[in-house]
Motif scaffolding. Structure first.
Motif, PDB file in Angstrom:
ATOM      1  N   THR A   1       0.856  -1.185   0.000  1.00  0.00           N
ATOM      2  CA  THR A   1       0.000   0.000   0.000  1.00  0.00           C
ATOM      3  C   THR A   1       0.890   1.232   0.000  1.00  0.00           C
ATOM      4  O   THR A   1       1.873   1.289   0.732  1.00  0.00           O
ATOM      5  N   SER A   2       0.541   2.221  -0.803  1.00  0.00           N
ATOM      6  CA  SER A   2       1.261   3.500  -0.829  1.00  0.00           C
ATOM      7  C   SER A   2       0.339   4.588  -0.304  1.00  0.00           C
ATOM      8  O   SER A   2      -0.770   4.769  -0.818  1.00  0.00           O
ATOM      9  N   VAL A   3       0.814   5.310   0.698  1.00  0.00           N
ATOM     10  CA  VAL A   3       0.090   6.457   1.264  1.00  0.00           C
ATOM     11  C   VAL A   3       0.964   7.668   0.957  1.00  0.00           C
ATOM     12  O   VAL A   3       2.021   7.843   1.562  1.00  0.00           O
ATOM     13  N   VAL A   4       0.527   8.495  -0.008  1.00  0.00           N
ATOM     14  CA  VAL A   4       1.402   9.518  -0.582  1.00  0.00           C
ATOM     15  C   VAL A   4       0.663  10.850  -0.707  1.00  0.00           C
ATOM     16  O   VAL A   4      -0.487  10.905  -1.155  1.00  0.00           O
ATOM     17  N   LEU A   5       1.335  11.935  -0.305  1.00  0.00           N
ATOM     18  CA  LEU A   5       0.861  13.304  -0.520  1.00  0.00           C
ATOM     19  C   LEU A   5      -0.474  13.606   0.155  1.00  0.00           C
ATOM     20  O   LEU A   5      -1.319  14.305  -0.405  1.00  0.00           O
ATOM     21  N   ASN A   6      -0.656  13.098   1.368  1.00  0.00           N
ATOM     22  CA  ASN A   6      -1.887  13.326   2.124  1.00  0.00           C
ATOM     23  C   ASN A   6      -1.617  14.225   3.320  1.00  0.00           C
ATOM     24  O   ASN A   6      -0.471  14.412   3.724  1.00  0.00           O
ATOM     25  N   THR A   7      -2.687  14.744   3.897  1.00  0.00           N
ATOM     26  CA  THR A   7      -2.612  15.500   5.143  1.00  0.00           C
ATOM     27  C   THR A   7      -3.439  14.775   6.197  1.00  0.00           C
ATOM     28  O   THR A   7      -4.599  14.437   5.946  1.00  0.00           O
ATOM     29  N   PHE A   8      -2.819  14.542   7.361  1.00  0.00           N
ATOM     30  CA  PHE A   8      -3.479  13.906   8.495  1.00  0.00           C
ATOM     31  C   PHE A   8      -3.487  14.914   9.634  1.00  0.00           C
ATOM     32  O   PHE A   8      -2.438  15.207  10.203  1.00  0.00           O
ATOM     33  N   GLU A   9      -4.662  15.453   9.958  1.00  0.00           N
ATOM     34  CA  GLU A   9      -4.740  16.539  10.927  1.00  0.00           C
ATOM     35  C   GLU A   9      -5.789  16.260  11.993  1.00  0.00           C
ATOM     36  O   GLU A   9      -6.954  15.978  11.682  1.00  0.00           O
ATOM     37  N   LYS A  10      -5.363  16.354  13.249  1.00  0.00           N
ATOM     38  CA  LYS A  10      -6.244  16.262  14.419  1.00  0.00           C
ATOM     39  C   LYS A  10      -7.032  14.953  14.485  1.00  0.00           C
ATOM     40  O   LYS A  10      -8.159  14.914  14.939  1.00  0.00           O
ATOM     41  N   ASN A  11      -6.437  13.870  14.001  1.00  0.00           N
ATOM     42  CA  ASN A  11      -7.006  12.540  14.206  1.00  0.00           C
ATOM     43  C   ASN A  11      -6.439  11.999  15.517  1.00  0.00           C
ATOM     44  O   ASN A  11      -5.507  12.562  16.077  1.00  0.00           O
ATOM     45  N   ARG A  12      -6.936  10.863  15.990  1.00  0.00           N
ATOM     46  CA  ARG A  12      -6.254  10.191  17.102  1.00  0.00           C
ATOM     47  C   ARG A  12      -4.922   9.649  16.580  1.00  0.00           C
ATOM     48  O   ARG A  12      -3.867   9.942  17.133  1.00  0.00           O
ATOM     49  N   ASP A  13      -4.957   8.842  15.511  1.00  0.00           N
ATOM     50  CA  ASP A  13      -3.761   8.338  14.829  1.00  0.00           C
ATOM     51  C   ASP A  13      -3.886   8.696  13.352  1.00  0.00           C
ATOM     52  O   ASP A  13      -4.948   8.483  12.753  1.00  0.00           O
ATOM     53  N   GLY A  14      -2.800   9.193  12.770  1.00  0.00           N
ATOM     54  CA  GLY A  14      -2.840   9.498  11.338  1.00  0.00           C
ATOM     55  C   GLY A  14      -2.879   8.233  10.508  1.00  0.00           C
ATOM     56  O   GLY A  14      -3.830   7.983   9.770  1.00  0.00           O
ATOM     57  N   VAL A  15      -1.829   7.411  10.602  1.00  0.00           N
ATOM     58  CA  VAL A  15      -1.754   6.126   9.900  1.00  0.00           C
ATOM     59  C   VAL A  15      -1.448   5.055  10.928  1.00  0.00           C
ATOM     60  O   VAL A  15      -0.513   5.185  11.717  1.00  0.00           O
ATOM     61  N   SER A  16      -2.230   3.983  10.899  1.00  0.00           N
ATOM     62  CA  SER A  16      -2.027   2.835  11.778  1.00  0.00           C
ATOM     63  C   SER A  16      -1.785   1.605  10.917  1.00  0.00           C
ATOM     64  O   SER A  16      -2.613   1.268  10.062  1.00  0.00           O
TER      65      SER A  16
ATOM     66  N   GLU B   1      -2.604  11.115  19.398  1.00  0.00           N
ATOM     67  CA  GLU B   1      -1.767  10.035  19.934  1.00  0.00           C
ATOM     68  C   GLU B   1      -0.530   9.789  19.076  1.00  0.00           C
ATOM     69  O   GLU B   1       0.586   9.861  19.565  1.00  0.00           O
ATOM     70  N   HIS B   2      -0.708   9.493  17.800  1.00  0.00           N
ATOM     71  CA  HIS B   2       0.426   9.181  16.925  1.00  0.00           C
ATOM     72  C   HIS B   2       0.205   9.752  15.525  1.00  0.00           C
ATOM     73  O   HIS B   2      -0.907   9.698  15.008  1.00  0.00           O
ATOM     74  N   GLY B   3       1.274  10.199  14.916  1.00  0.00           N
ATOM     75  CA  GLY B   3       1.213  10.462  13.487  1.00  0.00           C
ATOM     76  C   GLY B   3       1.187   9.136  12.744  1.00  0.00           C
ATOM     77  O   GLY B   3       0.327   8.893  11.903  1.00  0.00           O
ATOM     78  N   TYR B   4       2.134   8.247  13.086  1.00  0.00           N
ATOM     79  CA  TYR B   4       2.242   6.922  12.478  1.00  0.00           C
ATOM     80  C   TYR B   4       2.502   5.924  13.597  1.00  0.00           C
ATOM     81  O   TYR B   4       3.391   6.132  14.419  1.00  0.00           O
ATOM     82  N   ILE B   5       1.745   4.814  13.619  1.00  0.00           N
ATOM     83  CA  ILE B   5       1.979   3.750  14.588  1.00  0.00           C
ATOM     84  C   ILE B   5       1.944   2.409  13.872  1.00  0.00           C
ATOM     85  O   ILE B   5       1.098   2.175  13.003  1.00  0.00           O
ATOM     86  N   GLN B   6       2.879   1.545  14.244  1.00  0.00           N
ATOM     87  CA  GLN B   6       2.993   0.227  13.622  1.00  0.00           C
ATOM     88  C   GLN B   6       2.923  -0.835  14.715  1.00  0.00           C
ATOM     89  O   GLN B   6       3.732  -0.814  15.640  1.00  0.00           O
ATOM     90  N   THR B   7       1.954  -1.733  14.628  1.00  0.00           N
ATOM     91  CA  THR B   7       1.784  -2.796  15.622  1.00  0.00           C
ATOM     92  C   THR B   7       1.609  -4.130  14.898  1.00  0.00           C
ATOM     93  O   THR B   7       1.570  -4.189  13.681  1.00  0.00           O
TER      94      THR B   7
END
Length: 173
Positions: A41-56, A75-81
């Motif tokens: 998956t490619s996540v490119v040229l996006n804006t993540f604003e005021k979410n709990r987590d931007g990308v999980s 909580e996180h801009g990017y989190i990997q679990t």
């Protein structure tokens, strides 16, 4: 496209491959983009604003997150679990800007810009970190995570197992 106000995930990919998410805005969601058991998956040229987590990213491999802006996610801009025994591997996080992510510096929750959890084999490089509660975190004892050529200011800083310094390349911090 603007994704605003989803209580869970604005976009959730499960068991998917070869997906591209480009030029979207994710605002005030539980999670902007959730990538679960997916690959390439490619996540490119996006804006993540005021979410709990931007990308999980959960139990996912060979994904790229590039050229995005992560702005004041609580909580996180990017989190990997991952699920026990099935780690998230070979994900690339590069050329992103992380501003003001993580509301509180908390030793228990590890909130901040990038949290790699206890995963191995990914790359975090060429990112800009500004005024985050924490720039980067991963659990001690991990191997083969490359953290290289990131720029950071007005942050708490990198938190990693210092025994990994031959493996974790902290070139510009």
């Amino acid at each position: 496209l603007i994704f605003d106000g989803f209580s869970d995930s604005a976009i959730r990919l499960t068991s998917s491959s070869d997906i591209r998410i480009e030029s979207c805005q994710f605002v005030n969601n539980g999670i902007g983009v959730s990538i679960q058991q997916s690959q390439r998956t490619s996540v490119v040229l996006n804006t993540f604003e005021k979410n709990r987590d931007g990308v999980s990213v959960f139990d996912a491999r060979n994904n790229t997150v590039q050229f995005n802006v992560f702005d004041r996610n609580t909580e996180h801009g990017y989190i990997q679990t991952f699920a026990p025994g099935d780690p998230s591997l070979n994900n690339i996080i590069q050329f992103n800007t992380f501003y003001g992510n993580g509301t509180v510096f908390d030793e228990n929750n590890k909130h901040g810009a990038v949290n790699m959890g206890n995963n191995s084999g990914s790359i975090v490089e060429f990112n800009i970190f500004v005024a985050n509660a924490r720039d980067y975190y991963h659990k001690p004892g991990l191997q083969q995570i490359r953290v290289n050529q990131n720029i950071s200011w007005q942050n708490v800083g990198v938190q990693a197992d210092l025994s990994l310094l031959p493996i974790v390349q902290l070139t510009v911090w």
